[in-house]
Design an enzyme around this catalytic site. Sequence first.
Site, PDB file in Angstrom:
ATOM      1  N   GLU A  47     -31.749  -3.128 -43.492  1.00  0.00           N
ATOM      2  CA  GLU A  47     -31.935  -4.567 -43.736  1.00  0.00           C
ATOM      3  C   GLU A  47     -30.865  -5.101 -44.677  1.00  0.00           C
ATOM      4  O   GLU A  47     -30.421  -6.243 -44.550  1.00  0.00           O
ATOM      5  CB  GLU A  47     -33.334  -4.854 -44.275  1.00  0.00           C
ATOM      6  CG  GLU A  47     -34.464  -4.500 -43.312  1.00  0.00           C
ATOM      7  CD  GLU A  47     -34.285  -5.049 -41.903  1.00  0.00           C
ATOM      8  OE1 GLU A  47     -33.642  -6.100 -41.742  1.00  0.00           O
ATOM      9  OE2 GLU A  47     -34.782  -4.403 -40.954  1.00  0.00           O
ATOM     10  N   HIS A  69     -27.866  -6.028 -42.682  1.00  0.00           N
ATOM     11  CA  HIS A  69     -28.007  -7.396 -42.154  1.00  0.00           C
ATOM     12  C   HIS A  69     -27.763  -8.400 -43.284  1.00  0.00           C
ATOM     13  O   HIS A  69     -27.133  -9.439 -43.098  1.00  0.00           O
ATOM     14  CB  HIS A  69     -29.434  -7.643 -41.652  1.00  0.00           C
ATOM     15  CG  HIS A  69     -29.759  -7.035 -40.323  1.00  0.00           C
ATOM     16  ND1 HIS A  69     -29.003  -7.238 -39.197  1.00  0.00           N
ATOM     17  CD2 HIS A  69     -30.800  -6.250 -39.926  1.00  0.00           C
ATOM     18  CE1 HIS A  69     -29.563  -6.607 -38.159  1.00  0.00           C
ATOM     19  NE2 HIS A  69     -30.658  -5.991 -38.589  1.00  0.00           N
ATOM     20  N   HIS A 128     -24.233  -8.970 -43.885  1.00  0.00           N
ATOM     21  CA  HIS A 128     -23.668  -9.752 -42.784  1.00  0.00           C
ATOM     22  C   HIS A 128     -23.850 -11.249 -43.060  1.00  0.00           C
ATOM     23  O   HIS A 128     -22.980 -12.069 -42.749  1.00  0.00           O
ATOM     24  CB  HIS A 128     -24.371  -9.343 -41.488  1.00  0.00           C
ATOM     25  CG  HIS A 128     -23.643  -9.691 -40.227  1.00  0.00           C
ATOM     26  ND1 HIS A 128     -24.255  -9.653 -38.998  1.00  0.00           N
ATOM     27  CD2 HIS A 128     -22.380 -10.089 -39.980  1.00  0.00           C
ATOM     28  CE1 HIS A 128     -23.386 -10.008 -38.067  1.00  0.00           C
ATOM     29  NE2 HIS A 128     -22.244 -10.277 -38.638  1.00  0.00           N
TER      30      HIS A 128
END
Length: 685
Positions: free
Chosen positions: A476, A479, A482
Amino acid sequence: MNDALRDTLAINPLLQDWHTPYGLPPFDQVDAGHFIPAFDLAMPAHLAELDAIASQAAPASFDNTVVAFDAAGRLLTRIELLFDNLASSETSPALQEVELIMAPRIAAHKNAIYMHAALFSRIDALYGQRAELGLDSEQLRLLERIHLDFVRAGAKLPEDKRQRYGEVMEALAGLCTRFTQNVLADEAGFSLQLKDAADLAGLPDFLLASAQGAARQLGLPEGSHAITLSPSLAEPFLTFSSRRDLREIVWRERVARGAHAGEHDNRPLAAEIMALRQEQAALHGYASYADYELVDRMAGKPAAVHDLLSRAWEPAKRKAEQDRLALTEMARSLGEPTPIAAWDWRYLAEKVRQQRYDLDDAEIKPYFALENMIAAMFDCAGKLFGVRFVEQQGIPLYHADARLWEVRDRADQLIGLFIGDNYARPSKRSGAWMSIFRSQSGIAGGTLPIVINNNNFAKADTTLLSADDLRTLFHEFGHGLHGLLSQVRYEHLAGTQVLSDFVELPSQIFENWADEESVLKQHARHYQTGEAIPAALLQKLKAARQFNQAWATIQYVAPALIDMALHSLPNGTEVDIAAFEAEQCAALGVPEDIGLRHYLSHFQHLFAGPGYAAGYYVYMWAEVLDADGYDAFIEAGDPFHAETAERLYRHIYSAGNKQEPAAAYRAFRGRDPKVEPMLAKRGLI
Ligand SMILES: [Zn+2]
């Protein structure tokens, strides 16, 4: 505007400017009652902005149409993101009611945007001249993506089909919301109270502690123990409990989520969702929903997905046969019945793992204290990308367990905000996910991203993670990076808004650093003694990494194949999802003692919304990219190799959707990905 409405607006914090630190939502002022009046104002305001773009006298230009479209609706976006985050992380009956009312209305609003004929005709005209507009590559990408969104949402449908299309989309939104709420209700509705020492047989200390925490949350007397369906309790219970009868209860309850007759039954809902998706695909002129979805993926066609999944499926089944022999032998030696059942596999596998590798999960966990592992992931992000996380105290968030960090770059510039919300509670949906409260964008001074990670770890005085939990934490956070490292001009292309079979690359590749020896040597310290994880234990961890991968592969690949088969049914096929699932399992030869990671009646990837429908395969698709991509660091001989990290940052983590994903990967890796590293990592070749 009447006086009553004016009064509502004046006291509604969702509609005021947010004079809060970092422009965070004013969490301590917002309650469920504010949302519907705020949506009621923000949706028409967004449409008015779009009308103004569409009706301006000046001919369409990139700036006055495409950039203006990207920048429109910020008030609504802000409200919607806050609402979605609260509904996922800290819901309440009042918020759930708002969710049921708003889901179809928000779908109707999206429909009104993408069916805006005058707006689309300007975008379509620009799209037709795109080669002559003098756009740079990011501008061209923005125009192409927005145009595609309109087309895929029905902008080119003939007039007589538009109304029906809107009805289908609204109905789908309502059904998907109910599907998720039903799963939550079934999860919240079950707990197994462990009454005496015999019920606790086999459970290690960490699990006893989290079972006590769960009992406390349920309001049971102090010192009680309870197991809920939260994976961070149920999965270790299935792994460690030597009470076969209790394991069976927990396993059956997990499988039956969403499949109890009555008001929370998801089986008829899923059938309705499938019928509407088939109708949606038919309106677009595709033969099936999978064909419609796959057009906007790296994979392109269902056949490409089948090819990949099949390369893993048969070898995994063969390997599982060998593993089953070892597990059966273990069952006999323990005096457990054979043939083994699905509620035995985790338990027996753990026993075999302990015997074969002399490795005990309970022995590892004290080195994986959550706090130390958070420090480890921040440290990895720092070594790779030069970012630093500085915790901020005393700023109100929506729950006392949520924590806030500033994110600063090498020049000490603030580049974003990170919220970590790591503990399970009944008001949070299960699973782990990343989301945003605000997107990065670089237009008009720019906005800094506010990113949130949610996990569902069992809260204890010191929360200790399993090796799987650790991987989830890093996943996670991948992500999260990102979203945080995004450096694009247009919000529409920012962060994780990439094709859905590319979006798991930044998350999955980051998991590799959770396995890195140098990272663990530094951060995996015993939570009581502070002693570093012993080298021998690290060696054992490494040796055991491929153990039971056949089971994990089958548990994942089978539902991925069933998802594709279900969404590939030709339009107009009625489906009974329980019967369909049983037929598929029989046809594939899914071993009964392994089963599926998700059954259709609670398969939220497929039915909570369209995001992963005909798309559960994306994890393995991205795993091809992440295994091959991480090899670039191995080839360079350094897990933090600076030049490789720089390319990873430039082409993947900071690039959002600026570039077509296959090209972005090639720019990072210097070539196309190979499948073999993924198969090798799973021990399948
Ligand atoms: Zn993910």
